[in-house]
Design a protein around this motif. Sequence first.
Motif, PDB file in Angstrom:
ATOM      1  N   ILE A   1       0.838  -1.198   0.000  1.00  0.00           N
ATOM      2  CA  ILE A   1       0.000   0.000   0.000  1.00  0.00           C
ATOM      3  C   ILE A   1       0.875   1.251   0.000  1.00  0.00           C
ATOM      4  N   GLY A   2       1.766   1.347   0.958  1.00  0.00           N
ATOM      5  CA  GLY A   2       2.691   2.478   1.009  1.00  0.00           C
ATOM      6  C   GLY A   2       2.007   3.815   1.202  1.00  0.00           C
ATOM      7  N   GLU A   3       2.634   4.864   0.669  1.00  0.00           N
ATOM      8  CA  GLU A   3       2.141   6.229   0.830  1.00  0.00           C
ATOM      9  C   GLU A   3       0.948   6.543  -0.064  1.00  0.00           C
ATOM     10  N   GLU A   4       0.874   5.873  -1.216  1.00  0.00           N
ATOM     11  CA  GLU A   4      -0.239   6.089  -2.131  1.00  0.00           C
ATOM     12  C   GLU A   4      -0.469   4.824  -2.935  1.00  0.00           C
ATOM     13  N   ILE A   5      -1.712   4.664  -3.406  1.00  0.00           N
ATOM     14  CA  ILE A   5      -2.059   3.451  -4.149  1.00  0.00           C
ATOM     15  C   ILE A   5      -3.192   3.775  -5.113  1.00  0.00           C
ATOM     16  N   THR A   6      -3.094   3.243  -6.318  1.00  0.00           N
ATOM     17  CA  THR A   6      -4.150   3.433  -7.309  1.00  0.00           C
ATOM     18  C   THR A   6      -5.328   2.539  -6.966  1.00  0.00           C
ATOM     19  N   TYR A   7      -6.462   2.811  -7.565  1.00  0.00           N
ATOM     20  CA  TYR A   7      -7.641   1.986  -7.319  1.00  0.00           C
ATOM     21  C   TYR A   7      -7.389   0.542  -7.743  1.00  0.00           C
ATOM     22  N   ASN A   8      -6.786   0.339  -8.926  1.00  0.00           N
ATOM     23  CA  ASN A   8      -6.542  -1.026  -9.405  1.00  0.00           C
ATOM     24  C   ASN A   8      -5.593  -1.797  -8.501  1.00  0.00           C
ATOM     25  N   ALA A   9      -4.556  -1.134  -8.010  1.00  0.00           N
ATOM     26  CA  ALA A   9      -3.626  -1.792  -7.092  1.00  0.00           C
ATOM     27  C   ALA A   9      -4.327  -2.103  -5.768  1.00  0.00           C
ATOM     28  N   ALA A  10      -5.151  -1.183  -5.299  1.00  0.00           N
ATOM     29  CA  ALA A  10      -5.909  -1.411  -4.065  1.00  0.00           C
ATOM     30  C   ALA A  10      -6.876  -2.585  -4.234  1.00  0.00           C
ATOM     31  N   LYS A  11      -7.464  -2.669  -5.408  1.00  0.00           N
ATOM     32  CA  LYS A  11      -8.380  -3.778  -5.706  1.00  0.00           C
ATOM     33  C   LYS A  11      -7.646  -5.118  -5.605  1.00  0.00           C
ATOM     34  N   GLU A  12      -6.415  -5.172  -6.100  1.00  0.00           N
ATOM     35  CA  GLU A  12      -5.607  -6.400  -6.011  1.00  0.00           C
ATOM     36  C   GLU A  12      -5.331  -6.767  -4.552  1.00  0.00           C
ATOM     37  N   VAL A  13      -5.005  -5.764  -3.739  1.00  0.00           N
ATOM     38  CA  VAL A  13      -4.747  -6.002  -2.315  1.00  0.00           C
ATOM     39  C   VAL A  13      -5.999  -6.566  -1.645  1.00  0.00           C
ATOM     40  N   ILE A  14      -7.123  -5.952  -1.910  1.00  0.00           N
ATOM     41  CA  ILE A  14      -8.382  -6.375  -1.289  1.00  0.00           C
ATOM     42  C   ILE A  14      -8.756  -7.791  -1.740  1.00  0.00           C
ATOM     43  N   LYS A  15      -8.602  -8.072  -3.026  1.00  0.00           N
ATOM     44  CA  LYS A  15      -8.917  -9.415  -3.528  1.00  0.00           C
ATOM     45  C   LYS A  15      -7.994 -10.464  -2.911  1.00  0.00           C
ATOM     46  N   SER A  16      -6.737 -10.106  -2.659  1.00  0.00           N
ATOM     47  CA  SER A  16      -5.823 -11.065  -2.038  1.00  0.00           C
ATOM     48  C   SER A  16      -6.227 -11.329  -0.590  1.00  0.00           C
ATOM     49  N   LEU A  17      -6.716 -10.306   0.110  1.00  0.00           N
ATOM     50  CA  LEU A  17      -7.195 -10.494   1.477  1.00  0.00           C
ATOM     51  C   LEU A  17      -8.444 -11.382   1.497  1.00  0.00           C
ATOM     52  N   GLU A  18      -9.249 -11.243   0.474  1.00  0.00           N
ATOM     53  CA  GLU A  18     -10.430 -12.100   0.352  1.00  0.00           C
ATOM     54  C   GLU A  18     -10.014 -13.538   0.060  1.00  0.00           C
ATOM     55  N   LYS A  19      -9.036 -13.691  -0.805  1.00  0.00           N
ATOM     56  CA  LYS A  19      -8.576 -15.023  -1.209  1.00  0.00           C
ATOM     57  C   LYS A  19      -8.048 -15.834  -0.032  1.00  0.00           C
ATOM     58  N   ILE A  20      -7.405 -15.153   0.925  1.00  0.00           N
ATOM     59  CA  ILE A  20      -6.865 -15.885   2.078  1.00  0.00           C
ATOM     60  C   ILE A  20      -7.794 -15.792   3.294  1.00  0.00           C
ATOM     61  N   ASN A  21      -9.045 -15.456   3.042  1.00  0.00           N
ATOM     62  CA  ASN A  21     -10.119 -15.474   4.042  1.00  0.00           C
ATOM     63  C   ASN A  21      -9.943 -14.488   5.192  1.00  0.00           C
ATOM     64  N   ILE A  22      -9.297 -13.365   4.918  1.00  0.00           N
ATOM     65  CA  ILE A  22      -9.249 -12.297   5.912  1.00  0.00           C
ATOM     66  C   ILE A  22     -10.477 -11.412   5.743  1.00  0.00           C
ATOM     67  N   LEU A  23     -10.933 -11.264   4.489  1.00  0.00           N
ATOM     68  CA  LEU A  23     -12.147 -10.517   4.171  1.00  0.00           C
ATOM     69  C   LEU A  23     -13.162 -11.438   3.505  1.00  0.00           C
ATOM     70  N   THR A  24     -14.434 -11.144   3.727  1.00  0.00           N
ATOM     71  CA  THR A  24     -15.477 -11.845   2.987  1.00  0.00           C
ATOM     72  C   THR A  24     -15.698 -11.118   1.663  1.00  0.00           C
ATOM     73  N   GLU A  25     -16.423 -11.741   0.769  1.00  0.00           N
ATOM     74  CA  GLU A  25     -16.729 -11.094  -0.513  1.00  0.00           C
ATOM     75  C   GLU A  25     -17.513  -9.804  -0.276  1.00  0.00           C
ATOM     76  N   ARG A  26     -18.447  -9.830   0.645  1.00  0.00           N
ATOM     77  CA  ARG A  26     -19.263  -8.652   0.951  1.00  0.00           C
ATOM     78  C   ARG A  26     -18.394  -7.515   1.498  1.00  0.00           C
ATOM     79  N   GLU A  27     -17.488  -7.834   2.429  1.00  0.00           N
ATOM     80  CA  GLU A  27     -16.594  -6.822   2.982  1.00  0.00           C
ATOM     81  C   GLU A  27     -15.711  -6.221   1.899  1.00  0.00           C
TER      82      GLU A  27
END
Length: 156
Positions: A87-113
Amino acid sequence: MASITDKIELFINELMNNSNSIQIKRNELANLFNCAPSQINYVLMTRFTIDRGYYIDSKKGGGGYVQITKISSDKKKYIKSLIYERIGEEITYNAAKEVIKSLEKINILTERESKIILYSIEDKVLCIPISELKDKLRANILQNIVIGLLHIDESA
């Protein structure tokens, strides 16, 4: 029909089914798929990243190899690495989307979250005319969410 990158990713994932870490030789894999070694590099750099739960280490030279390791299930360490490295100091929407999807993939986030977070960091929600400021604000929001996840995980 699957692209060559999809086939290479699938092959590596199948190798990793039985192990948390594998070593591959870039040139041998390129010969197997009849492609340039740079194509293997592309797959490694885009499909086996820290935010997707992998760590890549390589040794160059004649006996060189690439080692792909699944990041341990220690969520705290993983989340901290996301905050500082991805994430760092700034992040684009697409890069943020990748981070969020990876958190979902390893069950830290649900699909709804994941969907709620994505809606909250879209460009149209961040009503700032300067895109660099949007990326900084998005990073701050995402870091705060990730820190909150860590805190919630600790208190559970």
